[in-house]
Design a protein around this motif. Structure first.
Motif, PDB file in Angstrom:
ATOM      1  N   ALA A  41       8.343   0.016  -5.637  1.00  0.00           N
ATOM      2  CA  ALA A  41       8.022  -0.392  -7.182  1.00  0.00           C
ATOM      3  C   ALA A  41       8.760  -1.905  -7.055  1.00  0.00           C
ATOM      4  O   ALA A  41       8.143  -2.938  -7.683  1.00  0.00           O
ATOM      5  CB  ALA A  41       8.674   0.643  -8.087  1.00  0.00           C
ATOM      6  N   ASP A  42       9.862  -1.940  -6.674  1.00  0.00           N
ATOM      7  CA  ASP A  42      10.620  -3.182  -6.780  1.00  0.00           C
ATOM      8  C   ASP A  42       9.917  -4.395  -5.724  1.00  0.00           C
ATOM      9  O   ASP A  42      10.031  -5.242  -6.017  1.00  0.00           O
ATOM     10  CB  ASP A  42      12.135  -3.195  -6.403  1.00  0.00           C
ATOM     11  CG  ASP A  42      12.868  -2.432  -7.689  1.00  0.00           C
ATOM     12  OD1 ASP A  42      12.449  -2.197  -8.663  1.00  0.00           O
ATOM     13  OD2 ASP A  42      14.067  -1.865  -7.115  1.00  0.00           O
ATOM     14  N   LEU A  43       9.501  -3.755  -4.740  1.00  0.00           N
ATOM     15  CA  LEU A  43       8.932  -4.808  -3.747  1.00  0.00           C
ATOM     16  C   LEU A  43       7.256  -5.155  -4.775  1.00  0.00           C
ATOM     17  O   LEU A  43       7.131  -6.468  -4.540  1.00  0.00           O
ATOM     18  CB  LEU A  43       8.385  -3.929  -2.426  1.00  0.00           C
ATOM     19  CG  LEU A  43       7.530  -4.756  -1.477  1.00  0.00           C
ATOM     20  CD1 LEU A  43       7.999  -5.725  -0.955  1.00  0.00           C
ATOM     21  CD2 LEU A  43       7.113  -3.838  -0.502  1.00  0.00           C
ATOM     22  N   GLY A  44       6.731  -4.299  -5.274  1.00  0.00           N
ATOM     23  CA  GLY A  44       5.867  -4.795  -6.047  1.00  0.00           C
ATOM     24  C   GLY A  44       4.457  -5.023  -5.631  1.00  0.00           C
ATOM     25  O   GLY A  44       3.686  -6.003  -5.869  1.00  0.00           O
ATOM     26  N   PRO A  45       3.918  -4.167  -4.448  1.00  0.00           N
ATOM     27  CA  PRO A  45       2.505  -4.314  -4.042  1.00  0.00           C
ATOM     28  C   PRO A  45       1.798  -4.210  -5.175  1.00  0.00           C
ATOM     29  O   PRO A  45       1.570  -3.441  -6.063  1.00  0.00           O
ATOM     30  CB  PRO A  45       2.607  -3.309  -2.972  1.00  0.00           C
ATOM     31  CG  PRO A  45       4.038  -2.559  -2.756  1.00  0.00           C
ATOM     32  CD  PRO A  45       4.785  -3.005  -3.930  1.00  0.00           C
ATOM     33  N   ARG A  46       0.374  -5.128  -5.203  1.00  0.00           N
ATOM     34  CA  ARG A  46      -0.384  -5.482  -6.069  1.00  0.00           C
ATOM     35  C   ARG A  46      -1.639  -4.307  -5.815  1.00  0.00           C
ATOM     36  O   ARG A  46      -1.995  -4.217  -4.492  1.00  0.00           O
ATOM     37  CB  ARG A  46      -0.906  -6.777  -6.438  1.00  0.00           C
ATOM     38  CG  ARG A  46       0.385  -7.374  -6.909  1.00  0.00           C
ATOM     39  CD  ARG A  46       0.053  -8.914  -7.146  1.00  0.00           C
ATOM     40  NE  ARG A  46       1.143  -9.490  -8.002  1.00  0.00           N
ATOM     41  CZ  ARG A  46       1.020 -10.974  -8.240  1.00  0.00           C
ATOM     42  NH1 ARG A  46      -0.093 -11.630  -8.217  1.00  0.00           N
ATOM     43  NH2 ARG A  46       1.990 -11.358  -8.898  1.00  0.00           N
ATOM     44  N   PRO A  47      -2.406  -3.828  -6.516  1.00  0.00           N
ATOM     45  CA  PRO A  47      -3.467  -3.126  -6.299  1.00  0.00           C
ATOM     46  C   PRO A  47      -4.482  -4.098  -5.479  1.00  0.00           C
ATOM     47  O   PRO A  47      -4.701  -5.397  -5.813  1.00  0.00           O
ATOM     48  CB  PRO A  47      -4.310  -3.084  -7.659  1.00  0.00           C
ATOM     49  CG  PRO A  47      -3.153  -2.823  -8.480  1.00  0.00           C
ATOM     50  CD  PRO A  47      -2.054  -3.975  -8.006  1.00  0.00           C
ATOM     51  N   GLY A  48      -5.201  -3.539  -4.482  1.00  0.00           N
ATOM     52  CA  GLY A  48      -6.028  -4.196  -3.498  1.00  0.00           C
ATOM     53  C   GLY A  48      -5.338  -4.881  -2.378  1.00  0.00           C
ATOM     54  O   GLY A  48      -5.783  -5.599  -1.369  1.00  0.00           O
ATOM     55  N   GLY A  49      -3.994  -4.939  -2.476  1.00  0.00           N
ATOM     56  CA  GLY A  49      -3.243  -5.791  -1.214  1.00  0.00           C
ATOM     57  C   GLY A  49      -3.039  -4.862  -0.118  1.00  0.00           C
ATOM     58  O   GLY A  49      -3.578  -3.847   0.064  1.00  0.00           O
ATOM     59  N   ALA A  50      -2.492  -5.739   0.855  1.00  0.00           N
ATOM     60  CA  ALA A  50      -2.379  -5.298   2.328  1.00  0.00           C
ATOM     61  C   ALA A  50      -0.778  -5.216   2.395  1.00  0.00           C
ATOM     62  O   ALA A  50      -0.176  -6.167   2.342  1.00  0.00           O
ATOM     63  CB  ALA A  50      -3.102  -6.194   3.200  1.00  0.00           C
ATOM     64  N   VAL A  51      -0.259  -3.948   2.803  1.00  0.00           N
ATOM     65  CA  VAL A  51       0.978  -3.973   3.144  1.00  0.00           C
ATOM     66  C   VAL A  51       1.255  -2.996   4.058  1.00  0.00           C
ATOM     67  O   VAL A  51       0.444  -2.341   4.990  1.00  0.00           O
ATOM     68  CB  VAL A  51       1.611  -3.281   1.756  1.00  0.00           C
ATOM     69  CG1 VAL A  51       1.515  -3.912   0.707  1.00  0.00           C
ATOM     70  CG2 VAL A  51       0.864  -1.577   1.710  1.00  0.00           C
ATOM     71  N   LEU A  52       2.451  -3.518   4.972  1.00  0.00           N
ATOM     72  CA  LEU A  52       2.917  -2.678   6.318  1.00  0.00           C
ATOM     73  C   LEU A  52       4.108  -2.177   6.092  1.00  0.00           C
ATOM     74  O   LEU A  52       5.191  -2.871   5.253  1.00  0.00           O
ATOM     75  CB  LEU A  52       3.118  -4.041   7.298  1.00  0.00           C
ATOM     76  CG  LEU A  52       3.842  -3.609   8.681  1.00  0.00           C
ATOM     77  CD1 LEU A  52       2.844  -2.501   9.343  1.00  0.00           C
ATOM     78  CD2 LEU A  52       4.228  -4.710   9.470  1.00  0.00           C
ATOM     79  N   ASP A  53       4.455  -0.735   6.317  1.00  0.00           N
ATOM     80  CA  ASP A  53       5.658  -0.349   6.605  1.00  0.00           C
ATOM     81  C   ASP A  53       5.868  -0.511   8.074  1.00  0.00           C
ATOM     82  O   ASP A  53       5.631   0.169   8.648  1.00  0.00           O
ATOM     83  CB  ASP A  53       5.400   1.324   6.238  1.00  0.00           C
ATOM     84  CG  ASP A  53       6.722   1.894   6.143  1.00  0.00           C
ATOM     85  OD1 ASP A  53       7.996   1.304   6.519  1.00  0.00           O
ATOM     86  OD2 ASP A  53       6.935   3.200   5.671  1.00  0.00           O
TER      87      ASP A  53
END
Length: 215
Positions: A41-53
């Motif tokens: 939540a603090d990182l704050g990815p946005r809807p529709g975004g592309a994220v990597l763990d």
């Protein structure tokens, strides 16, 4: 991957450390889920975004990352230990993300394709922290974000391992800030508390206007 290996940080060392621990990894740390969700939540990815763990381990951050970007977003989990990815599949977390066997030292991703990277415990396992953080910067668009996370702080983790904190710890702010800056990141916030470690950084645009080179 929230704990430090007792040997070197080469790919083989990391796999040797995590492979025998993968099967019961989640049961050893059963209460970390809310801390992962709060960090996402603090990182704050946005809807529709592309994220990597990056260094996703058994994938405990993947449900929160998927919830953040929604069904239209993209979530990838990368780890170099097959047993950890197998554990993530057993837990059903492949339903939240695409899982990829790869080393963060050389990601199979194009330049600037991501909006954010989440990395739990990763920095302690990097064979070449500067180059590896630069590789993460390569795959993130300018203005994208990075979260370096651990579910407990540096002092609590050192006590767990029976050792003292040292000034050369890469996660100490005076060490981490220039390390990130040299790799194309600007440290935006830093929290080192008993209950969590979280450093948030922003991907900067290179002076020439390009992106970080592939390491």
């Amino acid at each position: 991957m929230p704990h430090e290996p007792s040997r070197g940080n080469g790919a083989a060392d990391v796999r040797d450390f995590f492979t025998p621990r993968a099967a019961d990894w989640d049961s050893r740390f059963p209460d970390d889920g809310p801390a992962y969700a709060a960090a996402v939540a603090d990182l704050g990815p946005r809807p529709g975004g592309a994220v990597l763990d990056a260094g996703c381990g058994t994938g405990r951050a993947l449900p929160a990352l998927r919830a953040a970007v929604g069904p239209e977003g993209t979530v990838l989990g990368v780890d170099l230990t097959p047993a950890m990815l197998d554990a993530a599949v057993r837990e059903g977390r492949d339903g939240f993300a695409g899982l990829v066997l790869a080393d963060v030292a050389r990601l199979p991703l194009r330049d600037g394709c991501l909006d954010a990277v989440f990395a739990a415990g990763l920095i302690s396992h990097l064979s070449d922290p500067g180059a590896n953080l630069r590789e993460l910067a390569r795959v993130v668009r300018p203005g994208g974000r990075l979260a370096l996370f651990h579910p407990v702080g540096r002092a609590a983790l050192a006590a767990r391992h029976g050792r003292a904190l040292t000034s050369d710890d890469l996660r100490a702010e005076p060490q981490l800030r220039p390390l990130l800056a040299g790799a194309g990141w600007r440290l935006e916030s830093y929290a080192d508390e008993d209950t969590r470690f979280l450093a948030l950084a922003v991907r900067e645009t290179d002076q020439a206007g390009g992106r970080a080179d592939r390491s």
